[in-house]
Design an enzyme around this catalytic site. Sequence first.
Site, PDB file in Angstrom:
ATOM      1  N   GLY A  11       9.927  -4.832   2.114  1.00 51.97           N
ATOM      2  CA  GLY A  11       9.916  -3.635   1.267  1.00 51.97           C
ATOM      3  C   GLY A  11      10.669  -3.831  -0.042  1.00 51.97           C
TER       4      GLY A  11
ATOM      5  N   ASN B 197     -11.052  -5.786   1.435  1.00 51.02           N
ATOM      6  CA  ASN B 197     -10.147  -6.751   0.803  1.00 51.02           C
ATOM      7  C   ASN B 197      -9.321  -6.091  -0.302  1.00 51.02           C
ATOM      8  OD1 ASN B 197     -13.050  -8.452   1.283  1.00 51.02           O
ATOM      9  ND2 ASN B 197     -11.239  -9.119   2.364  1.00 51.02           N
TER      10      ASN B 197
ATOM     11  N   TYR C  30      -3.917 -10.398  14.835  1.00 48.95           N
ATOM     12  CA  TYR C  30      -3.856  -9.257  13.903  1.00 48.95           C
ATOM     13  C   TYR C  30      -5.082  -8.366  14.074  1.00 48.95           C
ATOM     14  CZ  TYR C  30      -4.185  -6.868   9.340  1.00 48.95           C
ATOM     15  OH  TYR C  30      -4.302  -5.940   8.338  1.00 48.95           O
TER      16      TYR C  30
ATOM     17  N   ILE D  71     -14.000 -24.258  -6.756  1.00 50.63           N
ATOM     18  CA  ILE D  71     -14.616 -23.461  -5.690  1.00 50.63           C
ATOM     19  C   ILE D  71     -15.116 -24.389  -4.590  1.00 50.63           C
ATOM     20  CG2 ILE D  71     -16.573 -21.951  -5.152  1.00 50.63           C
ATOM     21  CD1 ILE D  71     -16.371 -20.928  -8.074  1.00 50.63           C
TER      22      ILE D  71
ATOM     23  N   ASP E 244      10.687   2.052   7.597  1.00 52.44           N
ATOM     24  CA  ASP E 244      10.343   0.679   7.231  1.00 52.44           C
ATOM     25  C   ASP E 244      11.533  -0.231   7.548  1.00 52.44           C
ATOM     26  OD1 ASP E 244       9.747  -1.711   5.529  1.00 52.44           O
ATOM     27  OD2 ASP E 244       8.157  -0.442   4.716  1.00 52.44           O
TER      28      ASP E 244
ATOM     29  N   VAL F 122      -6.807 -16.388  -3.445  1.00 48.87           N
ATOM     30  CA  VAL F 122      -7.914 -16.951  -4.229  1.00 48.87           C
ATOM     31  C   VAL F 122      -7.867 -16.423  -5.665  1.00 48.87           C
ATOM     32  CG1 VAL F 122      -9.637 -15.223  -3.510  1.00 48.87           C
ATOM     33  CG2 VAL F 122     -10.408 -17.429  -4.284  1.00 48.87           C
TER      34      VAL F 122
ATOM     35  N   ARG G 236     -18.271 -29.309  -0.073  1.00 52.67           N
ATOM     36  CA  ARG G 236     -17.864 -29.535   1.314  1.00 52.67           C
ATOM     37  C   ARG G 236     -18.382 -28.395   2.161  1.00 52.67           C
ATOM     38  NH1 ARG G 236     -12.445 -27.682   3.317  1.00 52.67           N
ATOM     39  NH2 ARG G 236     -11.652 -26.132   1.872  1.00 52.67           N
TER      40      ARG G 236
ATOM     41  N   LYS H 107      -5.495  -4.521  15.542  1.00 55.36           N
ATOM     42  CA  LYS H 107      -6.069  -3.422  14.757  1.00 55.36           C
ATOM     43  C   LYS H 107      -7.155  -2.708  15.557  1.00 55.36           C
ATOM     44  CE  LYS H 107      -3.772  -3.633  10.852  1.00 55.36           C
ATOM     45  NZ  LYS H 107      -2.850  -2.543  10.490  1.00 55.36           N
TER      46      LYS H 107
ATOM     47  N   ILE I  99       0.842  -1.208   0.000  1.00 52.70           N
ATOM     48  CA  ILE I  99       0.000   0.000   0.000  1.00 52.70           C
ATOM     49  C   ILE I  99       0.874   1.254   0.000  1.00 52.70           C
ATOM     50  CG2 ILE I  99      -1.697   1.334   1.339  1.00 52.70           C
ATOM     51  CD1 ILE I  99      -2.909  -1.379   2.228  1.00 52.70           C
TER      52      ILE I  99
END
Length: 313
Positions: free
Chosen positions: A41, A177, A148, A208, A36, A192, A273, A152, A17
């Site tokens: 990086g 996402n 995580y 899938i 950083d 994915v 499944r 946050k 980002i």
Amino acid sequence: MSSSQRTVFVTGGAGFIGMHVVPMLLERDYKVRIFDNMFRGDRDKVAELVATGNVELIDQDVRYGGAVQNAMKGCESVIHLAAVSINKSVSDPYESVDINMVGNHNVFAAAADQGVRRLVYASSASVYGDPKKLPMHEDDELAPLTPYCIAKRSGEDLLGFYERTKGLSWVGLRFFNVYGPGQKTTAYYTSVINHFVNRLRQGLPPVIDGKGEQSMDFIHVTDIARSVVAALESEKANVPVNIGTGIDTTVADLAKILINAVGVDVEPTFNPRDVLVSRRAADITRAKEVLGWEPTISVEDGMNELVKLTATT
């Protein structure tokens, strides 16, 4: 305001980002100080930015509070992107808590002590846990599930503490996402996408699990970077803000979009499944009202661009 007052301190600025945010800041005549540890990086890209004369790199770690305090001196504002990924936080909670919780606090405390004008924090939609309803609103119940996500959420609470005690002005961006060019192929949400594209390129159908009803709110990294700059410059502050498209794209829909983008004539196959069906879509009303921001890149356009880019690399 002189340019020396407009230096932005960007933790994790050399990451996925960050490498989209920093060029946008330069376009708006900010100077940028990237902080950083360069573990993930991109040194070559950072070197190109440093060569402009308006970017400097401090190769250090947010876990060291003294290093953060020293490096932040003279900066007008702060963008805090540095974090350990969601997958890694489950396999190594110690490192995750160290970087994501202690690191958060080091950055926020330094910003409060030094009286920066604004701190923009990369939070996450994962603070909601498994949502009870869609779209997900900032005032909904939070139920973070992994170290995580917990870090946050606690980061947002810590910002509230420094706002009350030191007058720190902050915006917490709950990213949904994120995908786009420059993302590591191992990234949690793109796995994915990459799995489907790799199979399609071999002429094989995407597989899938379940009926493909699980969904994500895919938001392009360019729109994410725009939201960060908007949060840096917004008049309103001191709130968490969802950053997504507001559209939940099911895994089955994603497969169709990617089949069209790759241009192959296959149908997805379904692996029957039990799947814990989770759905995600952001209520982005607050983003429009507080930041004057809304997404500009549709999932179809973004995925098409990604497929073209991966074909040439």
